[in-house]
Scaffold this motif. Structure first.
Motif, PDB file in Angstrom:
ATOM      1  N   ARG A 173      -6.518  -5.755  20.541  1.00 20.59           N
ATOM      2  CA  ARG A 173      -5.519  -6.336  21.486  1.00 20.59           C
ATOM      3  C   ARG A 173      -5.003  -7.829  21.113  1.00 20.59           C
ATOM      4  O   ARG A 173      -3.936  -7.926  21.438  1.00 20.59           O
ATOM      5  CB  ARG A 173      -6.213  -6.555  22.910  1.00 20.59           C
ATOM      6  CG  ARG A 173      -6.451  -5.219  23.945  1.00 20.59           C
ATOM      7  CD  ARG A 173      -7.186  -5.738  24.921  1.00 20.59           C
ATOM      8  NE  ARG A 173      -8.661  -5.987  24.890  1.00 20.59           N
ATOM      9  CZ  ARG A 173      -9.418  -6.469  25.560  1.00 20.59           C
ATOM     10  NH1 ARG A 173      -9.165  -6.145  26.989  1.00 20.59           N
ATOM     11  NH2 ARG A 173     -10.709  -6.685  25.322  1.00 20.59           N
ATOM     12  N   GLU A 174      -5.810  -8.478  20.384  1.00 20.73           N
ATOM     13  CA  GLU A 174      -5.257  -9.602  19.890  1.00 20.73           C
ATOM     14  C   GLU A 174      -4.118  -9.379  18.690  1.00 20.73           C
ATOM     15  O   GLU A 174      -3.319 -10.079  18.630  1.00 20.73           O
ATOM     16  CB  GLU A 174      -6.615 -10.453  19.252  1.00 20.73           C
ATOM     17  CG  GLU A 174      -6.085 -12.031  18.913  1.00 20.73           C
ATOM     18  CD  GLU A 174      -7.215 -12.734  18.646  1.00 20.73           C
ATOM     19  OE1 GLU A 174      -7.078 -13.953  18.202  1.00 20.73           O
ATOM     20  OE2 GLU A 174      -8.433 -12.163  18.503  1.00 20.73           O
ATOM     21  N   LEU A 175      -4.674  -8.363  17.977  1.00 20.33           N
ATOM     22  CA  LEU A 175      -3.701  -7.995  16.554  1.00 20.33           C
ATOM     23  C   LEU A 175      -2.281  -7.563  17.484  1.00 20.33           C
ATOM     24  O   LEU A 175      -1.304  -7.929  17.027  1.00 20.33           O
ATOM     25  CB  LEU A 175      -4.276  -6.845  15.832  1.00 20.33           C
ATOM     26  CG  LEU A 175      -5.604  -7.412  14.926  1.00 20.33           C
ATOM     27  CD1 LEU A 175      -6.270  -6.322  14.480  1.00 20.33           C
ATOM     28  CD2 LEU A 175      -4.869  -8.489  13.915  1.00 20.33           C
ATOM     29  N   LYS A 176      -2.490  -6.972  18.367  1.00 24.53           N
ATOM     30  CA  LYS A 176      -1.413  -6.364  19.204  1.00 24.53           C
ATOM     31  C   LYS A 176      -0.405  -7.553  19.677  1.00 24.53           C
ATOM     32  O   LYS A 176       0.787  -7.424  19.527  1.00 24.53           O
ATOM     33  CB  LYS A 176      -1.678  -5.438  20.021  1.00 24.53           C
ATOM     34  CG  LYS A 176      -0.527  -4.580  20.970  1.00 24.53           C
ATOM     35  CD  LYS A 176      -0.958  -3.829  22.074  1.00 24.53           C
ATOM     36  CE  LYS A 176       0.199  -3.108  22.739  1.00 24.53           C
ATOM     37  NZ  LYS A 176      -0.059  -2.163  23.801  1.00 24.53           N
ATOM     38  N   ARG A 177      -1.075  -8.458  20.255  1.00 17.66           N
ATOM     39  CA  ARG A 177      -0.201  -9.587  20.877  1.00 17.66           C
ATOM     40  C   ARG A 177       0.464 -10.400  19.653  1.00 17.66           C
ATOM     41  O   ARG A 177       1.618 -10.791  19.838  1.00 17.66           O
ATOM     42  CB  ARG A 177      -1.118 -10.432  21.505  1.00 17.66           C
ATOM     43  CG  ARG A 177      -1.530 -10.103  23.157  1.00 17.66           C
ATOM     44  CD  ARG A 177      -2.233 -10.957  23.925  1.00 17.66           C
ATOM     45  NE  ARG A 177      -3.373 -11.512  23.440  1.00 17.66           N
ATOM     46  CZ  ARG A 177      -4.780 -10.686  23.642  1.00 17.66           C
ATOM     47  NH1 ARG A 177      -4.601  -9.681  24.676  1.00 17.66           N
ATOM     48  NH2 ARG A 177      -5.599 -11.149  23.165  1.00 17.66           N
ATOM     49  N   TYR A 178      -0.058 -10.500  18.522  1.00 18.32           N
ATOM     50  CA  TYR A 178       0.476 -10.989  17.417  1.00 18.32           C
ATOM     51  C   TYR A 178       1.405 -10.336  17.021  1.00 18.32           C
ATOM     52  O   TYR A 178       2.668 -10.876  16.789  1.00 18.32           O
ATOM     53  CB  TYR A 178      -0.620 -11.217  16.123  1.00 18.32           C
ATOM     54  CG  TYR A 178      -1.476 -12.637  16.417  1.00 18.32           C
ATOM     55  CD1 TYR A 178      -0.749 -13.754  15.864  1.00 18.32           C
ATOM     56  CD2 TYR A 178      -2.825 -12.634  16.585  1.00 18.32           C
ATOM     57  CE1 TYR A 178      -1.482 -14.998  15.970  1.00 18.32           C
ATOM     58  CE2 TYR A 178      -3.513 -13.669  16.888  1.00 18.32           C
ATOM     59  CZ  TYR A 178      -2.933 -15.102  16.250  1.00 18.32           C
ATOM     60  OH  TYR A 178      -3.313 -16.164  16.436  1.00 18.32           O
ATOM     61  N   GLY A 179       1.407  -9.152  16.822  1.00 23.43           N
ATOM     62  CA  GLY A 179       2.707  -8.302  16.755  1.00 23.43           C
ATOM     63  C   GLY A 179       3.961  -8.354  17.349  1.00 23.43           C
ATOM     64  O   GLY A 179       4.946  -8.347  17.019  1.00 23.43           O
ATOM     65  N   GLN A 180       3.537  -8.381  18.759  1.00 21.85           N
ATOM     66  CA  GLN A 180       4.461  -8.405  19.781  1.00 21.85           C
ATOM     67  C   GLN A 180       5.401  -9.941  19.816  1.00 21.85           C
ATOM     68  O   GLN A 180       6.523  -9.802  19.791  1.00 21.85           O
ATOM     69  CB  GLN A 180       3.893  -8.291  21.171  1.00 21.85           C
ATOM     70  CG  GLN A 180       3.455  -6.911  21.437  1.00 21.85           C
ATOM     71  CD  GLN A 180       2.546  -6.912  22.804  1.00 21.85           C
ATOM     72  OE1 GLN A 180       2.405  -7.842  23.206  1.00 21.85           O
ATOM     73  NE2 GLN A 180       2.609  -5.498  23.261  1.00 21.85           N
ATOM     74  N   ARG A 181       4.363 -10.928  19.418  1.00 19.96           N
ATOM     75  CA  ARG A 181       4.977 -12.078  19.312  1.00 19.96           C
ATOM     76  C   ARG A 181       5.860 -12.270  18.157  1.00 19.96           C
ATOM     77  O   ARG A 181       7.176 -12.903  17.940  1.00 19.96           O
ATOM     78  CB  ARG A 181       4.237 -13.548  19.092  1.00 19.96           C
ATOM     79  CG  ARG A 181       3.478 -13.655  20.385  1.00 19.96           C
ATOM     80  CD  ARG A 181       2.597 -15.042  20.418  1.00 19.96           C
ATOM     81  NE  ARG A 181       1.501 -15.037  19.593  1.00 19.96           N
ATOM     82  CZ  ARG A 181       0.379 -14.535  19.889  1.00 19.96           C
ATOM     83  NH1 ARG A 181       0.191 -14.219  21.265  1.00 19.96           N
ATOM     84  NH2 ARG A 181      -0.721 -14.644  19.151  1.00 19.96           N
ATOM     85  N   LEU A 182       5.552 -11.750  17.035  1.00 18.46           N
ATOM     86  CA  LEU A 182       6.362 -11.480  15.745  1.00 18.46           C
ATOM     87  C   LEU A 182       7.722 -10.946  16.022  1.00 18.46           C
ATOM     88  O   LEU A 182       8.725 -11.180  15.534  1.00 18.46           O
ATOM     89  CB  LEU A 182       5.814 -11.143  14.622  1.00 18.46           C
ATOM     90  CG  LEU A 182       4.696 -12.185  13.927  1.00 18.46           C
ATOM     91  CD1 LEU A 182       3.775 -11.341  13.001  1.00 18.46           C
ATOM     92  CD2 LEU A 182       5.506 -13.291  13.010  1.00 18.46           C
ATOM     93  N   LYS A 183       7.529  -9.865  16.797  1.00 19.05           N
ATOM     94  CA  LYS A 183       8.686  -9.008  16.975  1.00 19.05           C
ATOM     95  C   LYS A 183       9.768  -9.645  17.910  1.00 19.05           C
ATOM     96  O   LYS A 183      10.867  -9.577  17.777  1.00 19.05           O
ATOM     97  CB  LYS A 183       8.229  -7.717  17.601  1.00 19.05           C
ATOM     98  CG  LYS A 183       7.649  -6.704  16.781  1.00 19.05           C
ATOM     99  CD  LYS A 183       7.172  -5.248  17.576  1.00 19.05           C
ATOM    100  CE  LYS A 183       6.652  -4.461  16.707  1.00 19.05           C
ATOM    101  NZ  LYS A 183       6.365  -3.108  17.339  1.00 19.05           N
TER     102      LYS A 183
END
Length: 358
Positions: A173-183
């Motif tokens: 879930r943390e990795l997913k949030r980082y990906g969303q912020r980068l997008k």
């Protein structure tokens, strides 16, 4: 005669919350008389109080020149207010103020002393007066700053994501949030860059002048727009030396007695310009024959290649300034001829020196 006032100057030392002010009178005997410094708040009520006090000391706003140092954004509201009230205002670059301060026998540094020093500067010198910049250039500067901050934030998020991916303990879930912020950052960067392009295209004259800068190999639209935005169309600069000092590309050397310091750039200037020219300089070294020769000529004499790269950045900035002022495209043949002439003159100087000393 002894009481005749030749000039009135108000020095303003700006901080986030307050304004330290001091009034200086230049008399007919070329002596300076100072009012005791005082402070007002850096807001509308403080501005009104200051204007009311100033008008008690002069018959009209035009009789007093107001001098202050450029301090990020905290001086801007005051500048616009005083300009609107009819006062001549001069906004000084920090480098010029520092050099003037060094010429004075003043060892202490307080807000009151700084305002007194600025008031003295206004009485002694004929300073360039400030005028409101073009609203389009102000908007371009705002967009380029926003883009710069997002690029920095993007790199920070990438570094954190890379560290998390290589950690023993990580959460999907943390990795997913980082990906969303980068997008999200990437999406906003695209939006900002599109806004910059639309803003420039809607002004034919600005669009054409930025095209002149883009004609330099290695200079993209984003780099050109950033430099133009940060300099507000190179306003306030009368020569390339002032511009390079503003960008922090001016060369400084510290030596004292037996201590021999190294020559380096000051970096006490606009970091956004330096950042915008880093990649264009890297590209110019590869694709611009003239600048590649310049880099190769400078690099062997320096300890670090980075110093030679900075020299290329500085040369690019001066070149952009020249094309902007002259409203012309980059001419590689002209640059090559200019470089050849410089090399011939240098060779002649070396030859003359050898004949003189033989």
């Amino acid at each position: 005669m002894k009481n005749e006032i030749l000039k009135l100057s108000l020095g303003v030392d700006v901080s986030k919350e307050t304004l330290a002010v001091c009034l200086c009178r230049l008399t007919a005997r070329l002596t300076k008389e100072f009012e005791d410094p005082f402070e007002v708040s850096n807001d509308l009520s403080g501005f009104k109080k200051l204007v009311k006090w100033l008008l008690k000391n002069a018959s009209s706003p035009e009789d007093i020149v107001v001098v202050m140092e450029s301090t990020g954004i905290y001086h801007e509201a005051l500048v616009y207010h005083l300009y609107g009230e009819g006062f001549p205002v001069s906004v000084m670059q920090s480098g010029r103020v520092k050099r003037y301060a060094q010429s004075l026998d003043q060892r202490s540094k307080t807000d009151a002393l700084d305002s007194r020093m600025l008031a003295m500067l206004g009485c002694e010198r004929e300073l360039a007066l400030w005028s409101p910049p073009d609203p389009i250039l102000r908007q371009l500067k705002g967009l380029s700053r926003e883009r710069s901050f997002l690029l920095k934030e993007k790199q920070m998020e990438r570094n954190r994501l890379h560290a998390l991916e290589h950690s023993v303990y990580k959460s999907k879930r943390e990795l997913k949030r980082y990906g969303q912020r980068l997008k999200l950052i990437e999406k906003q960067l695209i939006e900002i860059e599109k806004e910059m392009e639309i803003l420039v295209k809607n002004d034919p004259q600005l669009h054409q002048r930025i095209k002149h800068l883009e004609s330099i190999p290695g200079i993209s639209f984003k780099s050109a727009a950033t430099v133009v935005g940060e300099t507000l169309g190179f306003t306030g600069f009368t020569n390339a030396k002032q511009l390079t000092s503003y960008a922090g590309f001016d060369v400084v050397l510290k030596e004292s007695g037996a201590y021999k310091g190294k020559t380096r750039i000051s970096k006490k200037g606009n970091k956004h310009i330096r950042s915008a020219l880093y990649m264009p300089a890297m590209s110019a070294i590869q694709w611009n024959p003239t600048l590649r020769k310049f880099y190769e000529r400078v690099q062997p004499t320096k300890v670090k290649p980075m110093i030679a790269l900075v020299a290329v950045e500085r040369k690019l900035l001066v070149l952009m300034y020249s094309l902007w002022k002259n409203k012309i495209d980059y001419d590689p043949e002209h640059e090559q001829k200019k470089t050849a002439r410089t090399e011939v003159l240098a060779a002649q100087d070396r030859s003359n020196l050898a004949l003189t000393t033989s």
